[in-house]
Design a protein around this motif. Structure first.
Motif, short mmCIF file in Angstrom:
data_model
loop_
_atom_site.label_atom_id
_atom_site.label_comp_id
_atom_site.label_asym_id
_atom_site.label_seq_id
_atom_site.Cartn_x
_atom_site.Cartn_y
_atom_site.Cartn_z
N LYS A 180 0.83 -1.21 0.00
CA LYS A 180 0.00 0.00 0.00
C LYS A 180 0.86 1.26 0.00
CE LYS A 180 -4.04 2.01 2.31
NZ LYS A 180 -4.86 1.96 1.08
N ALA A 181 2.04 1.20 0.62
CA ALA A 181 2.93 2.35 0.67
C ALA A 181 3.44 2.75 -0.71
CB ALA A 181 4.10 2.07 1.60
N GLN A 374 2.79 18.62 1.33
CA GLN A 374 3.18 17.78 2.45
C GLN A 374 4.03 16.62 1.96
OE1 GLN A 374 2.61 19.06 5.39
NE2 GLN A 374 1.54 20.67 4.25
N MET A 375 5.08 16.35 2.70
CA MET A 375 6.04 15.33 2.29
C MET A 375 5.76 14.02 3.01
SD MET A 375 9.31 17.92 2.28
CE MET A 375 10.50 16.72 1.69
N LEU A 376 6.59 13.03 2.75
CA LEU A 376 6.34 11.68 3.25
C LEU A 376 6.30 11.63 4.78
CD1 LEU A 376 5.85 8.91 1.98
CD2 LEU A 376 8.28 8.44 2.23
N SER A 377 7.14 12.41 5.43
CA SER A 377 7.18 12.39 6.88
C SER A 377 5.87 12.89 7.50
CB SER A 377 8.34 13.25 7.38
OG SER A 377 8.25 14.56 6.85
N TYR A 378 5.14 13.75 6.80
CA TYR A 378 3.85 14.23 7.30
C TYR A 378 2.88 13.07 7.46
CZ TYR A 378 -0.79 16.36 7.22
OH TYR A 378 -2.09 16.69 7.50
N PHE A 379 2.86 12.17 6.48
CA PHE A 379 1.93 11.05 6.54
C PHE A 379 2.38 10.03 7.59
CE2 PHE A 379 1.29 13.01 2.47
CZ PHE A 379 -0.09 12.95 2.29
N ILE A 380 3.68 9.89 7.79
CA ILE A 380 4.16 9.02 8.87
C ILE A 380 3.68 9.55 10.21
CG2 ILE A 380 6.21 8.14 10.02
CD1 ILE A 380 7.65 8.19 7.35
N SER A 387 -4.21 8.47 13.50
CA SER A 387 -4.96 7.24 13.21
C SER A 387 -4.41 6.01 13.93
CB SER A 387 -4.96 6.96 11.70
OG SER A 387 -3.65 6.68 11.25
N SER A 388 -3.23 6.14 14.57
CA SER A 388 -2.60 5.02 15.30
C SER A 388 -2.42 3.79 14.41
CB SER A 388 -3.43 4.67 16.54
OG SER A 388 -3.49 5.76 17.43
N ASN A 389 -2.18 4.01 13.16
CA ASN A 389 -1.92 2.92 12.22
C ASN A 389 -0.41 2.73 12.14
OD1 ASN A 389 -1.77 1.10 10.13
ND2 ASN A 389 -3.16 2.21 8.79
N TRP A 390 0.13 1.98 13.09
CA TRP A 390 1.57 1.80 13.16
C TRP A 390 2.11 1.00 11.99
CZ3 TRP A 390 4.85 4.07 16.54
CH2 TRP A 390 4.29 4.73 17.64
N GLY A 391 1.31 0.10 11.45
CA GLY A 391 1.77 -0.68 10.31
C GLY A 391 2.01 0.19 9.09
N MET A 392 1.08 1.10 8.81
CA MET A 392 1.25 1.98 7.66
C MET A 392 2.38 2.98 7.89
SD MET A 392 -0.13 2.00 4.75
CE MET A 392 0.57 2.90 3.36
N ALA A 393 2.48 3.49 9.12
CA ALA A 393 3.58 4.40 9.44
C ALA A 393 4.93 3.72 9.26
CB ALA A 393 3.42 4.93 10.86
N ALA A 395 5.56 1.15 7.31
CA ALA A 395 5.80 0.88 5.89
C ALA A 395 6.31 2.12 5.17
CB ALA A 395 4.50 0.38 5.24
N LEU A 396 5.73 3.28 5.46
CA LEU A 396 6.23 4.51 4.86
C LEU A 396 7.64 4.83 5.33
CD1 LEU A 396 3.02 6.75 5.04
CD2 LEU A 396 3.97 5.59 3.04
N ALA A 397 7.94 4.49 6.60
CA ALA A 397 9.30 4.67 7.10
C ALA A 397 10.28 3.76 6.35
CB ALA A 397 9.35 4.40 8.60
N VAL A 398 9.85 2.55 6.02
CA VAL A 398 10.69 1.65 5.24
C VAL A 398 10.97 2.24 3.87
CG1 VAL A 398 10.75 -0.61 4.11
CG2 VAL A 398 9.99 -0.43 6.47
N VAL A 399 9.94 2.82 3.25
CA VAL A 399 10.13 3.45 1.93
C VAL A 399 11.12 4.60 2.03
CG1 VAL A 399 8.97 4.76 0.11
CG2 VAL A 399 7.85 2.76 1.11
N LEU A 400 10.97 5.42 3.07
CA LEU A 400 11.89 6.55 3.25
C LEU A 400 13.32 6.07 3.48
CD1 LEU A 400 11.95 9.63 3.41
CD2 LEU A 400 11.58 9.44 5.87
#
Length: 424
Positions: A180-181, A374-380, A387-393, A395-400
């Motif tokens: 999804k990321a 807004q950049m990628l860190s904003y969504f993290i 939203s407390s969605n640690w999985g999505m956060a 995954a975006l950290a992995v992409v970064l």
């Protein structure tokens, strides 16, 4: 004979070294000394390595692991997951699956059921409400009539798609968040396909790269002449200029960003000066857009280019200029052919540092940028704090992290090839 003895080497005991056994003994002693030195050095840095591992590396590893972690469903609904393992997903599951699901809901804590509902809601909207509603009536579910009772609570329990979601989300490890990321998903057949819903992250990644690259170019263009001025001016003036360069570090990032928000707003200092000079008839839109983000980030990150470039420039001897001039090179050619190549290691180090720092910027785009800046860190930060969605956060950290690693490896390979070509 006397000549060979006078030219012989001697060991620590004053004996001549001329035999193979003596040379082997020296090599063994040297290896033991090197090993002892290595152990001593390791013992000295071991406390620091342990501290960094516990306080820095381990938390990062745990966060990144959340991008594939999916144990909640298997822990809260173990019987259901076990029964669904053999289901072919072509028709409604058997009565054993409904009974196992009812049994899991009866014994599961309500807060854990809510967590599972939240996790399933990422896969299919409305699942959290459905699961919480069913859990409130779990005590009334009888083993023999679990199917009919669940369908009576909600018709969705009679839909094959509802059970497909549970089965697809049941493995303890999942690639859902990582896919999804990058705007991918798995279709009904389990194949990777392009996501159609909420497919925004590739655009966010491209936007992050574009902003970071633009800021890096601006910092290099502005920082190189400033570093040259610092390196060539009188030491008394250079100290004051260096203090001005380092002055932004004396205040926090939030204060500097807020100051730019005050300066660039419609009735701020910049627009007021431009209006009084008659250069503009209406206030310029300099904040809550890409212009404000680039100005603020360039100002904040400019010292990270100036400092390494200045350090390299101060190490270049003046004799190179004189040598180029004595060979007939004009000033501009001496600069382009001699001075500029010598400063490129500092430019590369500063540009790399600025680019990596810009990739992870959050406060500045959030304050002076608009919704499309807004950049990628904003969504993290959004997935962590709101939203407390640690999985999505995660995954975006992995992409970064992957972006930074790929960039670094690319530069290392390019630098290695450049050095090889230069030697050749």
């Amino acid at each position: 004979m006397t000549h060979s003895f006078e030219n012989a080497n001697f060991d620590a005991a004053g004996q001549p070294i001329g035999t193979k056994e003596t040379a082997d003994a020296l090599r063994r002693r040297l290896k033991r000394a090197n090993r002892a030195g290595s152990f001593k050095a390791l013992a000295l840095v071991a406390p620091l390595l342990l501290f960094l591992t516990v306080t820095f590396l381990l938390p990062i590893a745990l966060l990144l692991a959340r991008s594939v972690d999916n144990k909640e469903i298997g822990q809260v609904l173990p019987l259901t997951v076990e029964q669904l393992a053999s289901w072919d997903m072509n028709a409604l599951p058997s009565d054993q699956v409904f009974q196992a699901f009812a049994a899991d809901l009866r014994v599961a804590p309500r807060d854990r059921v809510a967590e599972v509902g939240k996790r399933l809601n990422y896969y299919s909207s409305g699942f959290r409400t459905l699961l919480n509603k069913t859990a409130r009536e779990a005590d009334t579910l009888a083993p023999g009539t679990a199917r009919q009772q669940l369908v009576a609570i909600s018709e969705k329990w009679g839909d094959v798609g509802t059970w497909k979601v549970i089965k697809q989300a049941s493995p303890s490890l999942t690639d859902y968040y990582l896919l999804k990321a990058v705007d991918l998903t798995r279709d009904a057949g389990g194949h990777i396909a392009t996501a159609t819903d909420d497919a925004i992250y590739v655009d966010v990644i491209v936007r992050t790269l574009v902003i970071s690259l633009t800021v890096t170019v601006f910092c290099v263009i502005l920082g190189y002449p400033l570093a040259y001025l610092l390196a060539t001016t009188k030491p008394s003036y250079a100290r004051w200029l260096m203090m001005l360069v380092l002055l932004p570090f004396w205040t926090s990032l939030l204060v500097r960003t807020t100051a730019w928000l005050v300066l660039l707003q419609s009735n701020g200092v910049v627009n007021s000066i431009l209006s009084r000079l008659g250069l503009v008839s209406a206030p310029l839109e300099l904040v809550h857009n890409r212009v404000g983000v680039l100005i603020a980030m360039t100002h904040i990150l400019l010292p990270f280019v100036v400092l390494p470039v200045h350090a390299v420039m101060t190490g270049i001897p003046d004799v190179y200029w004189r040598a180029a001039s004595s060979l007939g090179a004009p000033a501009h050619k001496a600069f382009l052919r001699v001075y500029l190549p010598l400063t490129m290691p500092g430019v590369g180090a500063g540009a790399l540092l600025v680019f990596i720092l810009a990739l992870g910027y959050y406060i500045t785009p959030a304050l002076v940028g608009g919704p499309k800046d807004q950049m990628l860190s904003y969504f993290i930060a959004y997935f962590v704090n709101q939203s407390s969605n640690w999985g999505m956060a995660a995954a975006l950290a992995v992409v970064l992290l992957a972006l930074v690693v790929c960039l670094y490896l690319t530069l290392v390979v390019a630098y290695g090839r450049g050095r090889t070509g230069a030697k050749a």
